[in-house]
Design a protein around this motif. Sequence first.
Motif, PDB file in Angstrom:
ATOM      1  N   PRO A  39       0.768  -1.256   0.000  1.00 23.45           N
ATOM      2  CA  PRO A  39       0.000   0.000   0.000  1.00 23.45           C
ATOM      3  C   PRO A  39       0.793   1.296   0.000  1.00 23.45           C
ATOM      4  O   PRO A  39       0.192   2.363  -0.102  1.00 23.45           O
ATOM      5  CB  PRO A  39      -0.798  -0.113   1.304  1.00 23.45           C
ATOM      6  N   ASN A  40       2.132   1.227   0.092  1.00 25.55           N
ATOM      7  CA  ASN A  40       2.873   2.492   0.199  1.00 25.55           C
ATOM      8  C   ASN A  40       3.786   2.751  -0.993  1.00 25.55           C
ATOM      9  O   ASN A  40       4.786   3.449  -0.880  1.00 25.55           O
ATOM     10  CB  ASN A  40       3.697   2.510   1.493  1.00 25.55           C
ATOM     11  N   ILE A  41       3.434   2.196  -2.141  1.00 25.75           N
ATOM     12  CA  ILE A  41       4.261   2.409  -3.330  1.00 25.75           C
ATOM     13  C   ILE A  41       4.051   3.842  -3.844  1.00 25.75           C
ATOM     14  O   ILE A  41       2.916   4.297  -3.991  1.00 25.75           O
ATOM     15  CB  ILE A  41       3.891   1.400  -4.453  1.00 25.75           C
ATOM     16  N   LEU A  75      -0.669   8.450   4.078  1.00 26.73           N
ATOM     17  CA  LEU A  75      -0.411   8.187   5.495  1.00 26.73           C
ATOM     18  C   LEU A  75       1.037   7.796   5.719  1.00 26.73           C
ATOM     19  O   LEU A  75       1.564   7.920   6.813  1.00 26.73           O
ATOM     20  CB  LEU A  75      -1.316   7.065   6.011  1.00 26.73           C
ATOM     21  N   TRP A  76       1.675   7.293   4.653  1.00 30.08           N
ATOM     22  CA  TRP A  76       3.051   6.818   4.784  1.00 30.08           C
ATOM     23  C   TRP A  76       4.039   7.977   4.972  1.00 30.08           C
ATOM     24  O   TRP A  76       5.150   7.782   5.448  1.00 30.08           O
ATOM     25  CB  TRP A  76       3.421   5.991   3.538  1.00 30.08           C
ATOM     26  N   LEU A  77       3.609   9.205   4.625  1.00 33.45           N
ATOM     27  CA  LEU A  77       4.511  10.353   4.700  1.00 33.45           C
ATOM     28  C   LEU A  77       5.131  10.506   6.088  1.00 33.45           C
ATOM     29  O   LEU A  77       6.254  10.958   6.228  1.00 33.45           O
ATOM     30  CB  LEU A  77       3.771  11.635   4.317  1.00 33.45           C
ATOM     31  N   THR A  84      13.318   3.188  11.040  1.00 30.49           N
ATOM     32  CA  THR A  84      12.741   1.834  11.105  1.00 30.49           C
ATOM     33  C   THR A  84      11.593   1.651  10.113  1.00 30.49           C
ATOM     34  O   THR A  84      10.744   0.787  10.283  1.00 30.49           O
ATOM     35  CB  THR A  84      12.215   1.556  12.532  1.00 30.49           C
ATOM     36  N   ARG A  85      11.561   2.483   9.072  1.00 30.33           N
ATOM     37  CA  ARG A  85      10.408   2.418   8.151  1.00 30.33           C
ATOM     38  C   ARG A  85      10.269   1.053   7.475  1.00 30.33           C
ATOM     39  O   ARG A  85       9.161   0.595   7.205  1.00 30.33           O
ATOM     40  CB  ARG A  85      10.452   3.534   7.121  1.00 30.33           C
ATOM     41  N   CYS A  86      11.405   0.370   7.205  1.00 28.99           N
ATOM     42  CA  CYS A  86      11.284  -0.925   6.526  1.00 28.99           C
ATOM     43  C   CYS A  86      10.599  -1.941   7.454  1.00 28.99           C
ATOM     44  O   CYS A  86       9.820  -2.779   6.994  1.00 28.99           O
ATOM     45  CB  CYS A  86      12.651  -1.443   6.084  1.00 28.99           C
ATOM     46  N   LYS A  87      10.872  -1.810   8.748  1.00 31.32           N
ATOM     47  CA  LYS A  87      10.200  -2.702   9.709  1.00 31.32           C
ATOM     48  C   LYS A  87       8.691  -2.486   9.639  1.00 31.32           C
ATOM     49  O   LYS A  87       7.901  -3.435   9.598  1.00 31.32           O
ATOM     50  CB  LYS A  87      10.730  -2.403  11.122  1.00 31.32           C
ATOM     51  N   LYS A  88       8.308  -1.213   9.617  1.00 28.00           N
ATOM     52  CA  LYS A  88       6.881  -0.876   9.534  1.00 28.00           C
ATOM     53  C   LYS A  88       6.286  -1.407   8.226  1.00 28.00           C
ATOM     54  O   LYS A  88       5.184  -1.952   8.195  1.00 28.00           O
ATOM     55  CB  LYS A  88       6.747   0.658   9.609  1.00 28.00           C
ATOM     56  N   CYS A  89       7.044  -1.249   7.182  1.00 27.04           N
ATOM     57  CA  CYS A  89       6.602  -1.659   5.839  1.00 27.04           C
ATOM     58  C   CYS A  89       6.362  -3.182   5.774  1.00 27.04           C
ATOM     59  O   CYS A  89       5.318  -3.636   5.296  1.00 27.04           O
ATOM     60  CB  CYS A  89       7.707  -1.237   4.872  1.00 27.04           C
ATOM     61  N   TYR A  90       7.301  -3.964   6.285  1.00 24.31           N
ATOM     62  CA  TYR A  90       7.117  -5.430   6.298  1.00 24.31           C
ATOM     63  C   TYR A  90       5.929  -5.794   7.188  1.00 24.31           C
ATOM     64  O   TYR A  90       5.150  -6.704   6.880  1.00 24.31           O
ATOM     65  CB  TYR A  90       8.362  -6.146   6.837  1.00 24.31           C
ATOM     66  N   THR A  91       5.830  -5.086   8.312  1.00 25.30           N
ATOM     67  CA  THR A  91       4.765  -5.385   9.275  1.00 25.30           C
ATOM     68  C   THR A  91       3.380  -5.213   8.646  1.00 25.30           C
ATOM     69  O   THR A  91       2.506  -6.080   8.781  1.00 25.30           O
ATOM     70  CB  THR A  91       4.902  -4.463  10.517  1.00 25.30           C
ATOM     71  N   TYR A 118      18.602  -7.149  -1.549  1.00 24.24           N
ATOM     72  CA  TYR A 118      18.558  -5.744  -1.117  1.00 24.24           C
ATOM     73  C   TYR A 118      17.596  -5.531   0.049  1.00 24.24           C
ATOM     74  O   TYR A 118      17.539  -4.452   0.613  1.00 24.24           O
ATOM     75  CB  TYR A 118      18.129  -4.845  -2.292  1.00 24.24           C
ATOM     76  N   GLN A 119      16.814  -6.544   0.388  1.00 26.48           N
ATOM     77  CA  GLN A 119      15.893  -6.418   1.523  1.00 26.48           C
ATOM     78  C   GLN A 119      16.577  -6.882   2.813  1.00 26.48           C
ATOM     79  O   GLN A 119      17.610  -7.534   2.781  1.00 26.48           O
ATOM     80  CB  GLN A 119      14.632  -7.270   1.282  1.00 26.48           C
ATOM     81  N   GLN A 120      15.955  -6.541   3.943  1.00 23.36           N
ATOM     82  CA  GLN A 120      16.525  -6.927   5.253  1.00 23.36           C
ATOM     83  C   GLN A 120      16.002  -8.326   5.598  1.00 23.36           C
ATOM     84  O   GLN A 120      14.980  -8.482   6.265  1.00 23.36           O
ATOM     85  CB  GLN A 120      16.137  -5.891   6.307  1.00 23.36           C
ATOM     86  N   TYR A 165      13.568   1.154  -8.079  1.00 21.88           N
ATOM     87  CA  TYR A 165      13.672   1.475  -6.651  1.00 21.88           C
ATOM     88  C   TYR A 165      12.707   0.602  -5.868  1.00 21.88           C
ATOM     89  O   TYR A 165      11.786   0.009  -6.424  1.00 21.88           O
ATOM     90  CB  TYR A 165      13.414   2.975  -6.398  1.00 21.88           C
ATOM     91  N   CYS A 166      12.945   0.536  -4.564  1.00 19.83           N
ATOM     92  CA  CYS A 166      12.215  -0.427  -3.742  1.00 19.83           C
ATOM     93  C   CYS A 166      10.704  -0.197  -3.789  1.00 19.83           C
ATOM     94  O   CYS A 166       9.940  -1.116  -4.048  1.00 19.83           O
ATOM     95  CB  CYS A 166      12.746  -0.356  -2.312  1.00 19.83           C
ATOM     96  N   GLY A 167      10.276   1.072  -3.522  1.00 20.87           N
ATOM     97  CA  GLY A 167       8.828   1.275  -3.606  1.00 20.87           C
ATOM     98  C   GLY A 167       8.309   2.540  -2.947  1.00 20.87           C
ATOM     99  O   GLY A 167       7.575   3.304  -3.566  1.00 20.87           O
ATOM    100  N   CYS A 168       8.686   2.794  -1.689  1.00 21.11           N
ATOM    101  CA  CYS A 168       8.092   3.928  -0.963  1.00 21.11           C
ATOM    102  C   CYS A 168       8.718   5.256  -1.414  1.00 21.11           C
ATOM    103  O   CYS A 168       9.700   5.278  -2.159  1.00 21.11           O
ATOM    104  CB  CYS A 168       8.286   3.745   0.535  1.00 21.11           C
ATOM    105  N   LEU A 169       8.148   6.343  -0.909  1.00 20.13           N
ATOM    106  CA  LEU A 169       8.631   7.680  -1.260  1.00 20.13           C
ATOM    107  C   LEU A 169      10.121   7.843  -0.930  1.00 20.13           C
ATOM    108  O   LEU A 169      10.876   8.424  -1.708  1.00 20.13           O
ATOM    109  CB  LEU A 169       7.795   8.732  -0.500  1.00 20.13           C
ATOM    110  N   SER A 170      10.557   7.323   0.223  1.00 20.20           N
ATOM    111  CA  SER A 170      11.973   7.478   0.613  1.00 20.20           C
ATOM    112  C   SER A 170      12.888   6.809  -0.402  1.00 20.20           C
ATOM    113  O   SER A 170      13.913   7.360  -0.794  1.00 20.20           O
ATOM    114  CB  SER A 170      12.243   6.836   1.975  1.00 20.20           C
ATOM    115  N   SER A 171      12.515   5.607  -0.807  1.00 18.67           N
ATOM    116  CA  SER A 171      13.375   4.887  -1.763  1.00 18.67           C
ATOM    117  C   SER A 171      13.339   5.574  -3.128  1.00 18.67           C
ATOM    118  O   SER A 171      14.327   5.598  -3.857  1.00 18.67           O
ATOM    119  CB  SER A 171      12.961   3.422  -1.868  1.00 18.67           C
ATOM    120  N   PHE A 172      12.200   6.191  -3.459  1.00 20.06           N
ATOM    121  CA  PHE A 172      12.072   6.950  -4.709  1.00 20.06           C
ATOM    122  C   PHE A 172      13.016   8.160  -4.672  1.00 20.06           C
ATOM    123  O   PHE A 172      13.752   8.428  -5.626  1.00 20.06           O
ATOM    124  CB  PHE A 172      10.612   7.388  -4.855  1.00 20.06           C
TER     125      PHE A 172
END
Length: 192
Positions: A39-41, A75-77, A84-91, A118-120, A165-172
């Motif tokens: 949901p956060n692409i 909401l991801w902003l 720890t955003r990747c933790k939240k993202c996997y969760t 490239y993932q944790q 890129y991975c997907g979220c705004l930060s990775s973009f």
Amino acid sequence: MSTNKDKLLLHVCCGPCAVYPTKFLQEQKIQFDGFFHNPNIHPASEYSKRLENAKKLADIRDFNLIVDEEYFEDLWLEYVDVPTRCKKCYTIRFEKAFKYASNNQYKGVTTSLLVSPYQQHELIIKIANSFSKQYNIPFVYYDFRPHFREGQAEAKELGLYRQKYCGCLSSFEDKLTFDINKELRKEEKANG
Ligand code: SF4
């Protein structure tokens, strides 16, 4: 006729990453359904492309893809600068996948995220195991990483869109910064 009790639920992060895991499961004669929930692409047009691509792979490989179209990039902003955003993202992804699998009585859950170097990887395992306990449904672990390149090469052959890129705004944004710096270095080199 098979029921969900005979099947795994494979969380599909995107088409290219799912190429090898779906090939592996089919070769091993392990029945599965795909589950798309990402949901956060960023931006929304990229989300649509990745969803279409996952559907394209499902058609090519002939598997059932369940789609949870919830999208809450806005909401991801609040997580953009959170380390720890990747933790939240996997969760977010795994909670939905395990809940769906539990409600629909699948025999276990796995994820195409396990293919990417490239993932944790360890964090993915930890979070998946915690939802496995919570929903009382096995997390089926595979280390698909040795086959990452093979999967990406096949994705290219199949004509799948391969994102940069991975997907979220930060990775973009990280990717944009990387590209800009690369161009600057090129210009510097050309100008001596
Ligand atoms: S970098 Fe990738 S895994 Fe981490 S939060 Fe962004 S989309 Fe999720």
